[in-house]
Design an enzyme around this catalytic site. Structure first.
Site, PDB file in Angstrom:
ATOM      1  N   ASN A  35      -7.764  -3.423  13.871  1.00 57.77           N
ATOM      2  CA  ASN A  35      -9.136  -3.782  13.490  1.00 57.77           C
ATOM      3  C   ASN A  35      -9.148  -4.973  12.515  1.00 57.77           C
ATOM      4  O   ASN A  35     -10.162  -5.275  11.916  1.00 57.77           O
ATOM      5  CB  ASN A  35      -9.858  -2.574  12.871  1.00 57.77           C
ATOM      6  CG  ASN A  35      -9.175  -2.069  11.607  1.00 57.77           C
ATOM      7  OD1 ASN A  35      -8.207  -2.669  11.139  1.00 57.77           O
ATOM      8  ND2 ASN A  35      -9.670  -0.981  11.051  1.00 57.77           N
ATOM      9  N   HIS A  79      -7.271  -5.204   9.756  1.00 53.50           N
ATOM     10  CA  HIS A  79      -6.993  -4.909   8.350  1.00 53.50           C
ATOM     11  C   HIS A  79      -5.655  -5.506   7.918  1.00 53.50           C
ATOM     12  O   HIS A  79      -4.746  -5.692   8.724  1.00 53.50           O
ATOM     13  CB  HIS A  79      -7.096  -3.400   8.028  1.00 53.50           C
ATOM     14  CG  HIS A  79      -6.007  -2.526   8.529  1.00 53.50           C
ATOM     15  ND1 HIS A  79      -6.236  -1.253   8.997  1.00 53.50           N
ATOM     16  CD2 HIS A  79      -4.675  -2.707   8.617  1.00 53.50           C
ATOM     17  CE1 HIS A  79      -5.100  -0.707   9.348  1.00 53.50           C
ATOM     18  NE2 HIS A  79      -4.133  -1.564   9.126  1.00 53.50           N
ATOM     19  N   ASP A 128       0.813  -1.222   0.000  1.00 51.61           N
ATOM     20  CA  ASP A 128       0.000   0.000   0.000  1.00 51.61           C
ATOM     21  C   ASP A 128       0.845   1.270   0.000  1.00 51.61           C
ATOM     22  O   ASP A 128       2.073   1.227   0.175  1.00 51.61           O
ATOM     23  CB  ASP A 128      -0.956  -0.016   1.209  1.00 51.61           C
ATOM     24  CG  ASP A 128      -0.302  -0.515   2.498  1.00 51.61           C
ATOM     25  OD1 ASP A 128       0.941  -0.491   2.586  1.00 51.61           O
ATOM     26  OD2 ASP A 128      -1.027  -0.920   3.408  1.00 51.61           O
ATOM     27  N   GLU A 141      -9.819  -2.384   4.859  1.00 49.59           N
ATOM     28  CA  GLU A 141     -10.497  -2.119   6.122  1.00 49.59           C
ATOM     29  C   GLU A 141     -11.715  -3.032   6.300  1.00 49.59           C
ATOM     30  O   GLU A 141     -12.242  -3.566   5.310  1.00 49.59           O
ATOM     31  CB  GLU A 141     -10.938  -0.650   6.158  1.00 49.59           C
ATOM     32  CG  GLU A 141      -9.789   0.353   6.087  1.00 49.59           C
ATOM     33  CD  GLU A 141      -9.010   0.489   7.395  1.00 49.59           C
ATOM     34  OE1 GLU A 141      -8.996  -0.458   8.199  1.00 49.59           O
ATOM     35  OE2 GLU A 141      -8.391   1.548   7.602  1.00 49.59           O
TER      36      GLU A 141
HETATM   37  C1  GLP Z   1      -0.646   0.078   8.541  1.00 50.09           C
HETATM   38  C2  GLP Z   1      -0.253  -0.683   7.278  1.00 50.09           C
HETATM   39  C3  GLP Z   1      -0.527  -2.163   7.430  1.00 50.09           C
HETATM   40  C4  GLP Z   1       0.087  -2.646   8.723  1.00 50.09           C
HETATM   41  C5  GLP Z   1      -0.591  -1.960   9.886  1.00 50.09           C
HETATM   42  C6  GLP Z   1      -0.128  -2.440  11.243  1.00 50.09           C
HETATM   43  O1  GLP Z   1      -2.009   0.317   8.612  1.00 50.09           O
HETATM   44  N1  GLP Z   1      -0.942  -0.230   6.120  1.00 50.09           N
HETATM   45  O2  GLP Z   1      -0.007  -2.856   6.308  1.00 50.09           O
HETATM   46  O3  GLP Z   1      -0.052  -4.030   8.838  1.00 50.09           O
HETATM   47  O4  GLP Z   1      -0.280  -0.582   9.739  1.00 50.09           O
HETATM   48  O5  GLP Z   1       0.984  -1.740  11.608  1.00 50.09           O
HETATM   49  P1  GLP Z   1       1.879  -2.009  12.873  1.00 50.09           P
HETATM   50  O6  GLP Z   1       2.808  -3.082  12.475  1.00 50.09           O
HETATM   51  O7  GLP Z   1       2.555  -0.689  13.083  1.00 50.09           O
HETATM   52  O8  GLP Z   1       0.971  -2.373  13.987  1.00 50.09           O
END
Ligand code: GLP
Length: 242
Positions: free
Chosen positions: A136, A138, A67, A143
């Site tokens: 959540n 995702h 992303d 989402e």
């Molecule tokens: C962002 C990214 C996701 C990632 C998520 C969790 O939203 N787009 O790909 O998995 O964060 O991040 P973290 O590893 O900081 O909890």
């Protein structure tokens, strides 16, 4: 699904990096699907270390990221391109022309999504996809409540995601509201998937995603239907699984 239990974040990072590294050793010109967020940082650090020791050769590897924020320039330190360059690509022998992320500044979002789908197609699919887990549920920026059947698309981020991301921005109004993300359909096409989760704040969603109902309300739950998923998590993130 295979669960690899790590003692702590460092152990998790080393174990997951080992899986990526093994993939590259088995197939030096493989396609790696990469993720951002705080969880993969230790993995990238470990890969850089192994590269510097001469144990890893990424010269033929191709990468596609999950992303990118819409409206954020690749040179902006908040962009995922900047994250990937500064944490991994700038420190290893990967050819940057073989590293792909959606273009946050694309004029036409629809066209950009099609471009990204074409890139995935031309690369011939993903050999190993690394995934973090949003609170959540995702994955990428898919989402809750969205269809499982999507390819690359533009999403309006959930308020909980905007709130979670605000820790990384100076002002709350700077947090992007939209992002491009690879869709669930594309993620599910990856041959192998490695999910990483760390910390007690991920324990509830890890349990829900991997032992609860498969539902679009918990996007990561679809991974239960993939034939080759490994969850690499530390004890804290697995604490609600028993
Ligand atoms: C962002 C990214 C996701 C990632 C998520 C969790 O939203 N787009 O790909 O998995 O964060 O991040 P973290 O590893 O900081 O909890």
């Amino acid at each position: 699904m295979t669960i690899i239990r790590a003692k702590d974040y460092q152990d998790l990072s080393r174990k997951a990096a080992n899986m990526l590294s093994a993939q590259v050793i088995m197939n030096p010109s493989c396609v790696l699907g990469l993720a951002t967020g705080s969880t993969p940082i230790g993995i990238y650090k470990q890969l850089v270390e192994w590269y510097q020791k001469g144990d890893l050769d990424l010269s033929k590897v191709k990468t596609v990221n999950l992303d990118e924020y819409k409206g954020v320039a690749p040179t902006d330190p908040q962009s995922y391109r900047y994250y990937m360059d500064s944490l991994l690509f700038d420190h290893v022998n990967i050819d940057k022309d073989n590293t792909y992320l959606p273009d946050g500044l694309a004029r036409d979002p629809e066209e950009e999504c099609q471009n990204y789908n074409s890139i995935l197609q031309i690369l011939g699919g993903i050999d190993l996809q690394l995934l973090g887990l949003g609170h959540n549920g995702h994955i990428g920026f898919n989402e809750p409540g969205h269809s499982f059947g999507t390819e690359t698309h533009l999403v309006q981020l959930a308020q909980s995601t905007i709130d979670a991301n605000s820790r990384l921005f100076d002002k709350p109004e700077d947090v992007p509201r939209y992002a491009y993300t690879m869709g669930i359909k594309s993620i599910m096409h990856a041959k192998k998937i490695v999910v990483v989760a760390s910390g007690t704040d991920k324990a509830a969603i890890v349990k829900k995603a991997f032992t609860g109902d498969v539902t679009p309300e918990v996007p990561a739950s679809i991974l239960q239907l993939h034939g080759d998923v490994t969850l690499v998590a530390d004890e804290a993130a697995l604490s609600e699984m028993e």
